[in-house]
Motif scaffolding. Structure first.
Motif, PDB file in Angstrom:
ATOM      1  N   LEU A  22       0.805  -1.309   0.166  1.00 45.42           N
ATOM      2  CA  LEU A  22       0.052   0.008   0.008  1.00 45.42           C
ATOM      3  C   LEU A  22       0.931   1.322  -0.165  1.00 45.42           C
ATOM      4  O   LEU A  22       0.275   2.341  -0.476  1.00 45.42           O
ATOM      5  N   ALA A  23       2.441   1.033   0.393  1.00 45.18           N
ATOM      6  CA  ALA A  23       3.115   2.303   0.321  1.00 45.18           C
ATOM      7  C   ALA A  23       3.506   2.697  -1.037  1.00 45.18           C
ATOM      8  O   ALA A  23       3.921   3.559  -1.415  1.00 45.18           O
ATOM      9  N   ARG A  24       3.292   1.681  -2.169  1.00 36.13           N
ATOM     10  CA  ARG A  24       3.611   1.792  -3.666  1.00 36.13           C
ATOM     11  C   ARG A  24       2.586   1.785  -4.540  1.00 36.13           C
ATOM     12  O   ARG A  24       2.964   2.380  -5.663  1.00 36.13           O
ATOM     13  N   VAL A  25       1.354   1.548  -4.154  1.00 40.49           N
ATOM     14  CA  VAL A  25       0.291   1.512  -5.094  1.00 40.49           C
ATOM     15  C   VAL A  25      -0.708   2.258  -4.516  1.00 40.49           C
ATOM     16  O   VAL A  25      -1.059   2.711  -3.203  1.00 40.49           O
ATOM     17  N   ARG A  26      -1.814   2.816  -5.348  1.00 39.97           N
ATOM     18  CA  ARG A  26      -2.971   3.525  -4.928  1.00 39.97           C
ATOM     19  C   ARG A  26      -4.189   2.399  -4.950  1.00 39.97           C
ATOM     20  O   ARG A  26      -4.405   1.963  -5.974  1.00 39.97           O
ATOM     21  N   PHE A  27      -4.606   1.912  -3.976  1.00 40.05           N
ATOM     22  CA  PHE A  27      -5.757   0.839  -3.720  1.00 40.05           C
ATOM     23  C   PHE A  27      -6.740   1.214  -3.337  1.00 40.05           C
ATOM     24  O   PHE A  27      -6.771   2.149  -2.392  1.00 40.05           O
ATOM     25  N   ARG A  28      -8.113   0.881  -3.963  1.00 29.44           N
ATOM     26  CA  ARG A  28      -9.314   1.304  -3.116  1.00 29.44           C
ATOM     27  C   ARG A  28     -10.234   0.248  -3.724  1.00 29.44           C
ATOM     28  O   ARG A  28      -9.929  -0.315  -4.757  1.00 29.44           O
ATOM     29  N   ARG A  29     -11.361   0.311  -3.018  1.00 23.64           N
ATOM     30  CA  ARG A  29     -12.382  -0.749  -3.366  1.00 23.64           C
ATOM     31  C   ARG A  29     -13.811   0.260  -3.610  1.00 23.64           C
ATOM     32  O   ARG A  29     -13.878   1.185  -2.857  1.00 23.64           O
ATOM     33  N   ARG A  30     -14.592  -0.333  -4.657  1.00 25.01           N
ATOM     34  CA  ARG A  30     -15.768   0.386  -4.450  1.00 25.01           C
ATOM     35  C   ARG A  30     -17.102  -0.694  -4.646  1.00 25.01           C
ATOM     36  O   ARG A  30     -16.871  -1.828  -4.783  1.00 25.01           O
ATOM     37  N   GLU A  31     -18.056   0.020  -4.054  1.00 24.15           N
ATOM     38  CA  GLU A  31     -19.374  -0.919  -4.243  1.00 24.15           C
ATOM     39  C   GLU A  31     -20.032  -0.979  -5.346  1.00 24.15           C
ATOM     40  O   GLU A  31     -19.945  -0.186  -6.214  1.00 24.15           O
ATOM     41  N   PRO A  32     -20.529  -2.318  -5.600  1.00 26.22           N
ATOM     42  CA  PRO A  32     -21.249  -2.518  -7.321  1.00 26.22           C
ATOM     43  C   PRO A  32     -22.518  -1.985  -7.018  1.00 26.22           C
ATOM     44  O   PRO A  32     -22.942  -1.468  -5.988  1.00 26.22           O
ATOM     45  N   ALA A  33     -23.395  -2.089  -8.288  1.00 27.21           N
ATOM     46  CA  ALA A  33     -24.833  -1.535  -8.270  1.00 27.21           C
ATOM     47  C   ALA A  33     -25.525  -2.388  -7.315  1.00 27.21           C
ATOM     48  O   ALA A  33     -25.107  -3.596  -6.881  1.00 27.21           O
ATOM     49  N   GLU A  34     -26.587  -1.834  -6.849  1.00 28.73           N
ATOM     50  CA  GLU A  34     -27.332  -2.738  -5.592  1.00 28.73           C
ATOM     51  C   GLU A  34     -27.884  -4.031  -6.145  1.00 28.73           C
ATOM     52  O   GLU A  34     -27.978  -5.064  -5.530  1.00 28.73           O
ATOM     53  N   GLY A  35     -27.986  -3.961  -7.428  1.00 32.69           N
ATOM     54  CA  GLY A  35     -28.621  -5.512  -7.891  1.00 32.69           C
ATOM     55  C   GLY A  35     -27.407  -6.307  -7.964  1.00 32.69           C
ATOM     56  O   GLY A  35     -27.756  -7.663  -8.248  1.00 32.69           O
ATOM     57  N   LEU A  36     -26.208  -6.231  -8.072  1.00 32.71           N
ATOM     58  CA  LEU A  36     -24.943  -6.905  -7.978  1.00 32.71           C
ATOM     59  C   LEU A  36     -24.465  -7.382  -6.482  1.00 32.71           C
ATOM     60  O   LEU A  36     -23.837  -8.329  -6.442  1.00 32.71           O
ATOM     61  N   ARG A  37     -25.032  -6.558  -5.687  1.00 29.98           N
ATOM     62  CA  ARG A  37     -24.364  -6.816  -4.154  1.00 29.98           C
ATOM     63  C   ARG A  37     -24.836  -8.304  -3.771  1.00 29.98           C
ATOM     64  O   ARG A  37     -23.670  -8.648  -2.809  1.00 29.98           O
TER      65      ARG A  37
END
Length: 303
Positions: free
Chosen positions: A18-33
């Motif tokens: 994480l010190a070397r890359v930009r990492f993130r998570r995102r939620e999908p559309a409600e119908g995919l959760r």
């Protein structure tokens, strides 16, 4: 349903990565959760190469990648059985879809989940297995004519470019549109498999497959068939993998190293030696050496 996970379970030397890359998570559309854990996105621009290592989750991933000036491409990555290693250098971007364990089968109902295990299948090749004839390609299970294969390659290439060329919001929108277009249907088997794996992940009292089978009122063999069809690995493999993930996270945490004998007992091992063997097989170094390295010790990393 809870939001995206914030843990780093499975990532070897998470702070270093994480010190070397930009990492993130995102939620999908409600119908995919019901089917997806999250989308994950990584960008890097490195002066020196870096090798990242991950102890895989019992999940299928759909992964879109671009390294340097290469063309974008996508693949279906089945559950990985061994330590995953990827060398990062220069510039690059990866956008992935992590399905819930058991959540990929509704997108490819013509194949048991075990078909994908240990495999990395180019998206163009996997197209015929995804959904009810996505984007006008052939139905599941066949490669179709040369023209249809060419169409699948173009669709896969176009999707990879759309995902990787856009910002985060655009990538999420492109992934949502593609996956919703596959019209996944939550079958009773998929729902049951996902619920059982989630129970194993969150309930630390489940230490053996026999416990899970008894709670469900079924035989261990029935659980094995369910997991083979919808998860791709055995229930025993899932129990052991989540044990290793927790041990890895404890070793990664700040402060002094954990009491390995106590942790082994908490995770249901008969003794510390069994934990050490599983950890070493999955991570590539013994737990004590890994913890020392995390505190600046001299241990060598996995190869």
């Amino acid at each position: 349903m809870a939001g995206t996970r914030r843990d780093t379970r499975g990532i070897v030397e998470a702070r270093e990565l994480l010190a070397r890359v930009r990492f993130r998570r995102r939620e999908p559309a409600e119908g995919l959760r019901p089917f997806l854990e999250h989308y994950w996105l990584i960008d890097w621009d490195l002066a020196e190469p870096y090798a990242t290592h991950v102890v895989p989750h019992p999940s299928v991933n759909l992964v879109f990648q671009r390294y340097g000036d290469e063309a974008a491409w996508g693949e279906v990555a089945g559950v990985g059985l061994e330590l995953f290693t990827q060398k990062l250098e220069g510039r690059g971007r990866v956008c992935g879809v992590q399905f819930r364990p058991g959540g990929f089968r509704p997108f490819a109902p013509g194949r048991p989940a075990g078909y994908w295990t240990g495999r990395r299948v180019p998206l163009a090749e996997a197209y015929a297995d995804l959904g009810p004839g996505p984007r006008g390609t052939t139905g599941r299970g066949g490669s179709g004519s040369g023209g249809q294969e060419g169409r699948a390659r173009r669709c896969a290439s176009d999707l990879a470019e759309a995902v990787l060329a856009a910002g985060d919001d655009g990538a999420v929108a492109a992934l949502d549109a593609f996956l919703l277009g596959l019209a996944p249907r939550l079958t009773p088997g998929a729902a049951r498999a996902m619920a059982l794996v989630e129970r194993v992940r969150t309930d630390r009292t489940i230490r053996r497959v026999s416990q899970l089978a008894e709670q469900e009122g079924v035989s261990a063999r029935s659980l094995q068939r369910l997991f083979a069809a919808h998860v791709g690995v055995s229930p025993k493999w899932v129990v052991l993998r989540y044990r290793v993930h927790e041990a890895l996270e404890r070793a990664e945490s700040a402060g002094r190293a954990p009491d390995w004998a106590l942790l082994a007992a908490e995770l249901g091992y008969s003794d510390q030696a069994h934990l050490s063997r599983d950890f070493t097989a999955a991570v590539g170094v013994p737990p004590g050496a890994y913890a020392r390295r995390g505190r600046g010790g001299p241990a060598a990393g996995p190869r």
